[in-house]
Design a protein around this motif. Structure first.
Motif, PDB file in Angstrom:
ATOM      1  N   LEU A 129       0.838  -1.195   0.000  1.00 46.13           N
ATOM      2  CA  LEU A 129       0.000   0.000   0.000  1.00 46.13           C
ATOM      3  C   LEU A 129       0.873   1.245   0.000  1.00 46.13           C
ATOM      4  CD1 LEU A 129      -2.722  -1.146   2.572  1.00 46.13           C
ATOM      5  CD2 LEU A 129      -2.531  -1.643   0.143  1.00 46.13           C
ATOM      6  N   GLN A 130       1.451   1.532  -1.145  1.00 46.34           N
ATOM      7  CA  GLN A 130       2.356   2.670  -1.241  1.00 46.34           C
ATOM      8  C   GLN A 130       1.632   4.003  -1.187  1.00 46.34           C
ATOM      9  OE1 GLN A 130       6.219   2.253  -3.362  1.00 46.34           O
ATOM     10  NE2 GLN A 130       5.030   0.957  -4.736  1.00 46.34           N
ATOM     11  N   ASP A 131       0.310   3.978  -1.334  1.00 45.85           N
ATOM     12  CA  ASP A 131      -0.469   5.208  -1.274  1.00 45.85           C
ATOM     13  C   ASP A 131      -0.995   5.487   0.132  1.00 45.85           C
ATOM     14  OD1 ASP A 131      -2.189   3.082  -1.212  1.00 45.85           O
ATOM     15  OD2 ASP A 131      -3.611   3.871  -2.690  1.00 45.85           O
ATOM     16  N   ARG A 132      -0.393   4.843   1.125  1.00 40.37           N
ATOM     17  CA  ARG A 132      -0.808   5.032   2.515  1.00 40.37           C
ATOM     18  C   ARG A 132       0.292   5.716   3.314  1.00 40.37           C
ATOM     19  NH1 ARG A 132      -6.014   4.329   3.053  1.00 40.37           N
ATOM     20  NH2 ARG A 132      -5.762   3.885   5.278  1.00 40.37           N
ATOM     21  N   ALA A 133      -0.116   6.536   4.262  1.00 40.96           N
ATOM     22  CA  ALA A 133       0.785   7.101   5.265  1.00 40.96           C
ATOM     23  C   ALA A 133       0.516   6.407   6.589  1.00 40.96           C
ATOM     24  CB  ALA A 133       0.564   8.607   5.396  1.00 40.96           C
ATOM     25  N   LEU A 134       1.455   6.534   7.521  1.00 32.50           N
ATOM     26  CA  LEU A 134       1.305   5.933   8.845  1.00 32.50           C
ATOM     27  C   LEU A 134       1.780   6.944   9.882  1.00 32.50           C
ATOM     28  CD1 LEU A 134       0.421   3.228  10.175  1.00 32.50           C
ATOM     29  CD2 LEU A 134       2.834   2.587  10.209  1.00 32.50           C
ATOM     30  N   LEU A 135       0.880   7.326  10.777  1.00 33.41           N
ATOM     31  CA  LEU A 135       1.184   8.269  11.846  1.00 33.41           C
ATOM     32  C   LEU A 135       1.008   7.579  13.182  1.00 33.41           C
ATOM     33  CD1 LEU A 135      -0.799  11.400  10.551  1.00 33.41           C
ATOM     34  CD2 LEU A 135       1.591  10.811  10.110  1.00 33.41           C
ATOM     35  N   ALA A 136       1.828   7.963  14.159  1.00 32.96           N
ATOM     36  CA  ALA A 136       1.706   7.409  15.511  1.00 32.96           C
ATOM     37  C   ALA A 136       1.475   8.557  16.484  1.00 32.96           C
ATOM     38  CB  ALA A 136       2.961   6.625  15.888  1.00 32.96           C
ATOM     39  N   LEU A 137       0.347   8.527  17.172  1.00 30.13           N
ATOM     40  CA  LEU A 137       0.023   9.509  18.203  1.00 30.13           C
ATOM     41  C   LEU A 137       0.234   8.826  19.545  1.00 30.13           C
ATOM     42  CD1 LEU A 137      -1.150  12.369  18.759  1.00 30.13           C
ATOM     43  CD2 LEU A 137      -3.406  11.274  18.869  1.00 30.13           C
ATOM     44  N   GLN A 138       1.225   9.265  20.310  1.00 36.90           N
ATOM     45  CA  GLN A 138       1.683   8.546  21.486  1.00 36.90           C
ATOM     46  C   GLN A 138       1.733   9.456  22.709  1.00 36.90           C
ATOM     47  OE1 GLN A 138       3.096   4.917  21.230  1.00 36.90           O
ATOM     48  NE2 GLN A 138       1.494   5.292  19.711  1.00 36.90           N
ATOM     49  N   GLY A 139       1.353   8.898  23.853  1.00 38.53           N
ATOM     50  CA  GLY A 139       1.460   9.641  25.100  1.00 38.53           C
ATOM     51  C   GLY A 139       0.174   9.573  25.909  1.00 38.53           C
ATOM     52  N   PRO A 140       0.223   9.949  27.182  1.00 39.20           N
ATOM     53  CA  PRO A 140      -0.932   9.802  28.067  1.00 39.20           C
ATOM     54  C   PRO A 140      -2.147  10.635  27.664  1.00 39.20           C
ATOM     55  CG  PRO A 140       0.813  11.055  29.139  1.00 39.20           C
ATOM     56  CD  PRO A 140       1.396  10.481  27.889  1.00 39.20           C
ATOM     57  N   GLU A 141      -1.944  11.668  26.846  1.00 41.42           N
ATOM     58  CA  GLU A 141      -3.071  12.485  26.410  1.00 41.42           C
ATOM     59  C   GLU A 141      -3.497  12.180  24.974  1.00 41.42           C
ATOM     60  OE1 GLU A 141      -2.239  16.278  29.380  1.00 41.42           O
ATOM     61  OE2 GLU A 141      -1.640  16.451  27.273  1.00 41.42           O
ATOM     62  N   ALA A 142      -2.932  11.135  24.387  1.00 45.31           N
ATOM     63  CA  ALA A 142      -3.254  10.780  23.003  1.00 45.31           C
ATOM     64  C   ALA A 142      -4.719  10.408  22.853  1.00 45.31           C
ATOM     65  CB  ALA A 142      -2.364   9.629  22.536  1.00 45.31           C
ATOM     66  N   PHE A 143      -5.249   9.651  23.804  1.00 42.46           N
ATOM     67  CA  PHE A 143      -6.647   9.237  23.694  1.00 42.46           C
ATOM     68  C   PHE A 143      -7.578  10.436  23.699  1.00 42.46           C
ATOM     69  CE2 PHE A 143     -10.687   8.527  25.845  1.00 42.46           C
ATOM     70  CZ  PHE A 143     -11.280   7.624  24.970  1.00 42.46           C
ATOM     71  N   ALA A 144      -7.385  11.350  24.640  1.00 49.02           N
ATOM     72  CA  ALA A 144      -8.271  12.510  24.739  1.00 49.02           C
ATOM     73  C   ALA A 144      -8.281  13.307  23.446  1.00 49.02           C
ATOM     74  CB  ALA A 144      -7.850  13.385  25.918  1.00 49.02           C
ATOM     75  N   VAL A 145      -7.112  13.447  22.818  1.00 49.02           N
ATOM     76  CA  VAL A 145      -7.017  14.206  21.569  1.00 49.02           C
ATOM     77  C   VAL A 145      -7.762  13.502  20.444  1.00 49.02           C
ATOM     78  CG1 VAL A 145      -5.428  15.003  19.778  1.00 49.02           C
ATOM     79  CG2 VAL A 145      -4.846  15.321  22.192  1.00 49.02           C
ATOM     80  N   LEU A 146      -7.457  12.232  20.219  1.00 49.54           N
ATOM     81  CA  LEU A 146      -8.064  11.524  19.098  1.00 49.54           C
ATOM     82  C   LEU A 146      -9.560  11.328  19.316  1.00 49.54           C
ATOM     83  CD1 LEU A 146      -7.287  10.343  16.381  1.00 49.54           C
ATOM     84  CD2 LEU A 146      -6.891   8.143  17.500  1.00 49.54           C
ATOM     85  N   ALA A 166      -2.577  12.960   4.690  1.00 52.44           N
ATOM     86  CA  ALA A 166      -1.685  12.960   5.854  1.00 52.44           C
ATOM     87  C   ALA A 166      -1.454  14.364   6.387  1.00 52.44           C
ATOM     88  CB  ALA A 166      -0.356  12.298   5.504  1.00 52.44           C
ATOM     89  N   GLU A 167      -1.241  15.336   5.499  1.00 54.70           N
ATOM     90  CA  GLU A 167      -0.971  16.698   5.958  1.00 54.70           C
ATOM     91  C   GLU A 167      -2.178  17.280   6.673  1.00 54.70           C
ATOM     92  OE1 GLU A 167       0.343  21.067   4.189  1.00 54.70           O
ATOM     93  OE2 GLU A 167       0.846  19.235   3.080  1.00 54.70           O
ATOM     94  N   LYS A 168      -3.349  17.037   6.159  1.00 56.60           N
ATOM     95  CA  LYS A 168      -4.580  17.535   6.788  1.00 56.60           C
ATOM     96  C   LYS A 168      -4.725  16.989   8.202  1.00 56.60           C
ATOM     97  CE  LYS A 168      -9.624  17.125   6.280  1.00 56.60           C
ATOM     98  NZ  LYS A 168     -10.717  16.630   5.392  1.00 56.60           N
ATOM     99  N   ILE A 169      -4.516  15.695   8.381  1.00 52.60           N
ATOM    100  CA  ILE A 169      -4.702  15.077   9.688  1.00 52.60           C
ATOM    101  C   ILE A 169      -3.570  15.449  10.637  1.00 52.60           C
ATOM    102  CG2 ILE A 169      -4.895  12.885  10.914  1.00 52.60           C
ATOM    103  CD1 ILE A 169      -7.382  13.754   9.256  1.00 52.60           C
ATOM    104  N   ALA A 170      -2.340  15.493  10.158  1.00 54.13           N
ATOM    105  CA  ALA A 170      -1.214  15.879  11.013  1.00 54.13           C
ATOM    106  C   ALA A 170      -1.387  17.311  11.514  1.00 54.13           C
ATOM    107  CB  ALA A 170       0.103  15.739  10.253  1.00 54.13           C
ATOM    108  N   THR A 171      -1.841  18.198  10.634  1.00 51.63           N
ATOM    109  CA  THR A 171      -2.060  19.587  11.033  1.00 51.63           C
ATOM    110  C   THR A 171      -3.185  19.690  12.050  1.00 51.63           C
ATOM    111  OG1 THR A 171      -1.279  20.356   8.878  1.00 51.63           O
ATOM    112  CG2 THR A 171      -2.597  21.903  10.179  1.00 51.63           C
TER     113      THR A 171
END
Length: 393
Positions: free
Chosen positions: A161-178, A228-233
């Motif tokens: 799946l070369q048309d996919r990006a992969l982001l990792a949101l990590q840390g104790p406040e990651a759940f609240a954000v997502l 990816a840019e939209k979601i990362a921002t």
């Protein structure tokens, strides 16, 4: 993906690793540079090792992730789909995993081994409705793809799946954000460690797994590269989140006692010595039938000659990869990963040493710059994992 939520565009049946470009570009390359990312070559990509400006730097990014939430771009990793009649049996011939117990929505850590029991790669395996989804290391993905294509039967399809990006949101406040942004058939809180589901964030469909490489609670997010840019921002627009580079990712995983392929794992190491017995499903240790079993079976029976251990180093000078480890005048092993722990305030390391010296508390010495540093064997993780397994919040 064949369940209708993904578009698989790249069948690698006619692709060879030698045909791949020497330098590839992350979907977020310009995004990182605009935010002060200090870019370095890693796994064939230019990737941010840290960010400049206020709040940037490896230690600051490390501490931010431990206390808040960090966003890591891991789009260099390979995302693969294996499908077709007999796909499970074909994968079980290559991986020491019991796919009959991997139910829909579950994820598991596994190993790709060679015939000598050496580790070609470590990877994540997930069960999709009609496919098995693999996430492999970026530095080895082309070799992994070639290995899989060589050994999978013709009626099993491998898609990259070369048309996919992969982001990792990590840390104790990651759940609240997502959780503020994610909608799906069930709430995000239903995901526990090593489970995944399909969610939508800001109109973007994505696969979200509750997993990561920091020892913290968090999520890995597979999404279309064009989004990816939209979601990362969006995520970094939340006050709890900052972009985090490779430097802090490495120090976080070291504190968590997690091996890094090419350093703590390679074809010269085996899963037993590496302390990865959990990746060899119990039923398959006995039954065999997977590549490398014949070589590993004697090690399972008699125990390994060397073991991967944690080391706590006295003083402030860190021990780096390759540093020899001694018991008296005898060299008993070498360091594979090491550095200064921002959380603990002293140096830590991982090493392979003779099994007879691997008991917790054993005193050893590490040679650094022609000087012997006192150290002791310590249990891992160095910093306790904080994965969310369903305990009350």
């Amino acid at each position: 993906m064949s369940d209708g939520n993904y578009s698989v565009t790249d069948d690698l049946s006619d692709t060879h690793p030698d045909d791949m470009p020497e330098q590839q570009v992350l979907p977020l390359d310009a995004w990182h540079r605009a935010r002060g990312g200090r870019m370095v070559e890693f796994a064939g990509y230019q990737m941010p090792i840290q960010y400049t400006g206020e709040g940037g730097g490896i230690v600051a990014e490390h501490e931010w992730t431990r206390n808040h939430a960090g966003l890591f771009d891991v789009s260099h990793m390979g995302q693969l789909l294996v499908s077709g009649e007999g796909a499970d049996a074909a994968l079980e011939a290559l991986l020491p995993i019991d796919l009959s117990t991997l139910k829909l929505g579950m994820q598991r850590y596994s190993l790709l081994l060679d015939e000598n029991g050496g580790v070609l790669d470590d990877l994540m395996v997930s069960r999709w409705p009609r496919d098995v989804f693999l996430v492999v290391n970026g530095a080895t993905k082309w070799d992994d793809i070639a290995h899989l294509r060589e050994h999978l039967p013709d009626d099993v399809t491998l898609n990259h799946l070369q048309d996919r990006a992969l982001l990792a949101l990590q840390g104790p406040e990651a759940f609240a954000v997502l959780d503020r942004h994610a909608t799906g058939e069930y709430p995000l809180s239903a995901l526990t460690f090593m489970k995944f589901g399909l969610f939508t964030v800001a109109g973007v469909e994505m696969a979200v797994s509750r997993s990561g490489y920091t020892g913290e609670d968090g999520f890995e997010i597979s999404l279309p590269a064009e989004d990816a840019e939209k979601i990362a921002t969006l995520l970094c627009g939340e006050p709890e989140v900052k972009p985090i580079g490779l430097g802090a990712r490495d120090s976080l995983r070291l504190e968590a006692g997690l091996p890094l392929y090419g350093h703590d794992l390679d074809t010269g190491t085996n899963p037993v010595s590496a302390g990865l017995m959990f990746a060899l499903n119990k039923s398959r240790r006995e039954a065999g039938g997977w590549m490398g079993h014949e070589a590993i079976a004697p090690v399972l029976a008699s125990g390994p000659a060397t073991k991967r251990v944690g080391l706590i180093v006295e003083g402030r000078l860190p021990a780096r990869e390759g540093a020899p480890v001694f018991a008296g005048e005898s060299q008993i092993g070498h360091v594979t990963s090491g550095g200064f722990s921002p959380t603990l305030g002293y140096p830590i390391a991982m090493a392979y040493i003779d099994a007879g010296h691997a008991a917790d508390g054993t005193r050893v010495q590490i040679e650094v710059r022609s000087k012997r540093l006192d150290a002791r064997v310590a249990p891992m993780p160095f910093v306790p994992h904080r994965y969310y397994r369903g305990e009350p919040r």
